[in-house]
Design a protein around this motif. Sequence first.
Motif, PDB file in Angstrom:
ATOM      1  N   LEU A   1       1.122 -30.519   5.348  1.00  0.00           N
ATOM      2  CA  LEU A   1       1.576 -29.248   5.239  1.00  0.00           C
ATOM      3  C   LEU A   1       0.282 -28.113   4.968  1.00  0.00           C
ATOM      4  N   PRO A   2      -0.317 -28.195   4.004  1.00  0.00           N
ATOM      5  CA  PRO A   2      -1.291 -26.994   3.955  1.00  0.00           C
ATOM      6  C   PRO A   2      -2.830 -27.391   4.458  1.00  0.00           C
ATOM      7  N   ARG A   3      -2.772 -28.367   5.285  1.00  0.00           N
ATOM      8  CA  ARG A   3      -4.189 -28.797   5.795  1.00  0.00           C
ATOM      9  C   ARG A   3      -4.218 -28.923   7.598  1.00  0.00           C
ATOM     10  N   LEU A   4      -3.145 -28.646   7.977  1.00  0.00           N
ATOM     11  CA  LEU A   4      -2.954 -28.891   9.506  1.00  0.00           C
ATOM     12  C   LEU A   4      -3.748 -27.685   9.982  1.00  0.00           C
ATOM     13  N   PRO A   5      -4.338 -27.697  11.229  1.00  0.00           N
ATOM     14  CA  PRO A   5      -5.124 -26.657  11.762  1.00  0.00           C
ATOM     15  C   PRO A   5      -3.967 -25.813  12.589  1.00  0.00           C
ATOM     16  N   TYR A   6      -2.990 -26.393  12.775  1.00  0.00           N
ATOM     17  CA  TYR A   6      -1.788 -25.625  13.698  1.00  0.00           C
ATOM     18  C   TYR A   6      -0.577 -25.451  12.913  1.00  0.00           C
ATOM     19  N   GLN A   7       0.504 -24.924  13.343  1.00  0.00           N
ATOM     20  CA  GLN A   7       1.567 -24.621  12.864  1.00  0.00           C
ATOM     21  C   GLN A   7       2.923 -25.432  13.222  1.00  0.00           C
ATOM     22  N   LEU A   8       3.501 -26.040  12.476  1.00  0.00           N
ATOM     23  CA  LEU A   8       4.452 -26.908  12.868  1.00  0.00           C
ATOM     24  C   LEU A   8       5.942 -25.866  12.925  1.00  0.00           C
TER      25      LEU A   8
ATOM     26  N   ALA B   1      10.450 -32.352   2.818  1.00  0.00           N
ATOM     27  CA  ALA B   1       9.853 -33.328   1.772  1.00  0.00           C
ATOM     28  C   ALA B   1      11.208 -33.883   0.866  1.00  0.00           C
ATOM     29  N   LEU B   2      11.589 -35.196   1.020  1.00  0.00           N
ATOM     30  CA  LEU B   2      12.798 -35.707   0.388  1.00  0.00           C
ATOM     31  C   LEU B   2      12.136 -36.641  -0.669  1.00  0.00           C
ATOM     32  N   SER B   3      12.900 -36.409  -2.044  1.00  0.00           N
ATOM     33  CA  SER B   3      12.573 -37.085  -2.994  1.00  0.00           C
ATOM     34  C   SER B   3      11.085 -37.597  -3.292  1.00  0.00           C
ATOM     35  N   THR B   4      10.259 -36.550  -3.247  1.00  0.00           N
ATOM     36  CA  THR B   4       8.815 -36.758  -3.253  1.00  0.00           C
ATOM     37  C   THR B   4       7.979 -35.910  -4.415  1.00  0.00           C
ATOM     38  N   TYR B   5       6.735 -36.150  -4.126  1.00  0.00           N
ATOM     39  CA  TYR B   5       5.823 -35.376  -5.036  1.00  0.00           C
ATOM     40  C   TYR B   5       4.688 -35.086  -4.422  1.00  0.00           C
ATOM     41  N   MET B   6       3.621 -34.300  -5.126  1.00  0.00           N
ATOM     42  CA  MET B   6       2.395 -33.997  -4.472  1.00  0.00           C
ATOM     43  C   MET B   6       1.181 -34.808  -4.849  1.00  0.00           C
ATOM     44  N   ALA B   7       0.305 -35.131  -4.085  1.00  0.00           N
ATOM     45  CA  ALA B   7      -0.847 -35.963  -4.356  1.00  0.00           C
ATOM     46  C   ALA B   7      -1.998 -34.973  -4.483  1.00  0.00           C
ATOM     47  N   VAL B   8      -2.876 -35.303  -5.044  1.00  0.00           N
ATOM     48  CA  VAL B   8      -4.203 -34.342  -5.214  1.00  0.00           C
ATOM     49  C   VAL B   8      -3.663 -32.781  -5.383  1.00  0.00           C
ATOM     50  N   PRO B   9      -2.718 -32.439  -6.295  1.00  0.00           N
ATOM     51  CA  PRO B   9      -2.382 -30.933  -6.372  1.00  0.00           C
ATOM     52  C   PRO B   9      -3.495 -30.205  -6.443  1.00  0.00           C
ATOM     53  N   GLY B  10      -4.455 -30.691  -7.498  1.00  0.00           N
ATOM     54  CA  GLY B  10      -5.769 -29.857  -7.935  1.00  0.00           C
ATOM     55  C   GLY B  10      -6.790 -29.489  -6.697  1.00  0.00           C
ATOM     56  N   LYS B  11      -6.554 -30.167  -5.662  1.00  0.00           N
ATOM     57  CA  LYS B  11      -7.296 -29.907  -4.490  1.00  0.00           C
ATOM     58  C   LYS B  11      -6.712 -28.827  -3.423  1.00  0.00           C
ATOM     59  N   LEU B  12      -5.557 -28.390  -3.668  1.00  0.00           N
ATOM     60  CA  LEU B  12      -4.500 -27.809  -2.768  1.00  0.00           C
ATOM     61  C   LEU B  12      -5.398 -26.562  -2.409  1.00  0.00           C
ATOM     62  N   LYS B  13      -5.813 -25.799  -3.385  1.00  0.00           N
ATOM     63  CA  LYS B  13      -6.249 -24.257  -3.311  1.00  0.00           C
ATOM     64  C   LYS B  13      -7.563 -24.374  -2.381  1.00  0.00           C
ATOM     65  N   GLU B  14      -8.709 -25.192  -2.557  1.00  0.00           N
ATOM     66  CA  GLU B  14      -9.670 -25.297  -1.926  1.00  0.00           C
ATOM     67  C   GLU B  14      -9.864 -25.972  -0.426  1.00  0.00           C
ATOM     68  N   GLU B  15      -8.608 -26.746  -0.167  1.00  0.00           N
ATOM     69  CA  GLU B  15      -8.502 -27.376   1.083  1.00  0.00           C
ATOM     70  C   GLU B  15      -7.557 -26.787   1.888  1.00  0.00           C
ATOM     71  N   MET B  16      -6.641 -25.892   1.553  1.00  0.00           N
ATOM     72  CA  MET B  16      -5.509 -25.314   2.337  1.00  0.00           C
ATOM     73  C   MET B  16      -5.892 -24.314   3.435  1.00  0.00           C
ATOM     74  N   THR B  17      -5.288 -24.639   4.431  1.00  0.00           N
ATOM     75  CA  THR B  17      -5.511 -23.555   5.623  1.00  0.00           C
ATOM     76  C   THR B  17      -4.259 -22.541   5.674  1.00  0.00           C
ATOM     77  N   THR B  18      -4.254 -21.502   6.485  1.00  0.00           N
ATOM     78  CA  THR B  18      -3.169 -20.649   6.441  1.00  0.00           C
ATOM     79  C   THR B  18      -2.152 -20.883   7.748  1.00  0.00           C
ATOM     80  N   ALA B  19      -2.352 -21.889   8.336  1.00  0.00           N
ATOM     81  CA  ALA B  19      -1.653 -22.244   9.865  1.00  0.00           C
ATOM     82  C   ALA B  19      -0.140 -22.400   9.251  1.00  0.00           C
ATOM     83  N   ASN B  20       0.035 -22.829   8.124  1.00  0.00           N
ATOM     84  CA  ASN B  20       1.593 -23.127   7.737  1.00  0.00           C
ATOM     85  C   ASN B  20       2.195 -22.494   6.854  1.00  0.00           C
ATOM     86  N   LYS B  21       1.521 -21.259   6.513  1.00  0.00           N
ATOM     87  CA  LYS B  21       2.051 -20.433   5.036  1.00  0.00           C
ATOM     88  C   LYS B  21       3.436 -20.044   5.518  1.00  0.00           C
ATOM     89  N   THR B  22       3.661 -19.700   6.787  1.00  0.00           N
ATOM     90  CA  THR B  22       5.218 -19.081   7.229  1.00  0.00           C
ATOM     91  C   THR B  22       6.031 -20.375   7.616  1.00  0.00           C
TER      92      THR B  22
END
Length: 223
Positions: A127-134, A139-160
């Motif tokens: 979701l936060p790393r794709l270069p295009y908007q979906l 996200a069903l019954s799940t969790y986030m991997a490597v949350p500490g790297k979210l800020k440095e790796e995220m793009t803005t393509a799927n912000k909305t």
Amino acid sequence: MALLPFVDVKPAAQADAAVVWLHGLGDSGDGFAPIVPELGLPKHHKIRFLFPHAPVRPITINGGMQMRGWYDIKTWDLNDRADETGVRESAAAVTALIDKLIEQGIPASRILLAGFSQGGVIALHLLPRLPYQLAGVMALSTYMAVPGKLKEEMTTANKTTAVLVNHGTHDEVVPYSAGQAAFNALKFAGFNVKWSEYRMGHSVCPQQIADISRFIQQQLPAL
């Protein structure tokens, strides 16, 4: 990279939209494929459903048993549960599948990504790393991997992009708190996330399926 094999549930008419739905550990694309008729979509919908099969790999917490998994699970400790290398490899494989759909004529804006449990980890990683908007992410019954790297790796393509995060209040596999933590991390980062919870364990329930159907129809309206 070889394209992931998948169960392909095609609409009666030529598809103009797609849902890519990722299964959980030890399951396969066949596990969730029967949900399509349960969604009660309009008779003449044009949504193609793809249910990819994760690679077969040894899973550490299961004594190294070979099974389908998007990544290895080394420990039950959520802070170190997801094998980051495996997560990134599977994320790249799912991206290749989405890229193929785009190449075949379905735009990213008409593709919805869904994932349950391990599959949801991959969906939330992308979701936060794709270069295009979906069109949307579930996200069903799940969790986030490597949350500490979210800020440095995220793009803005799927912000909305509309993101539906679901969890069972009695989940015995992925703690309810882990689902909330993923939701909060995305919300804090500025993503368009919505939380829904259900009185269930690590599964899906009828009310949730009805809500998922509404979400799909909302994000992939008939053209």
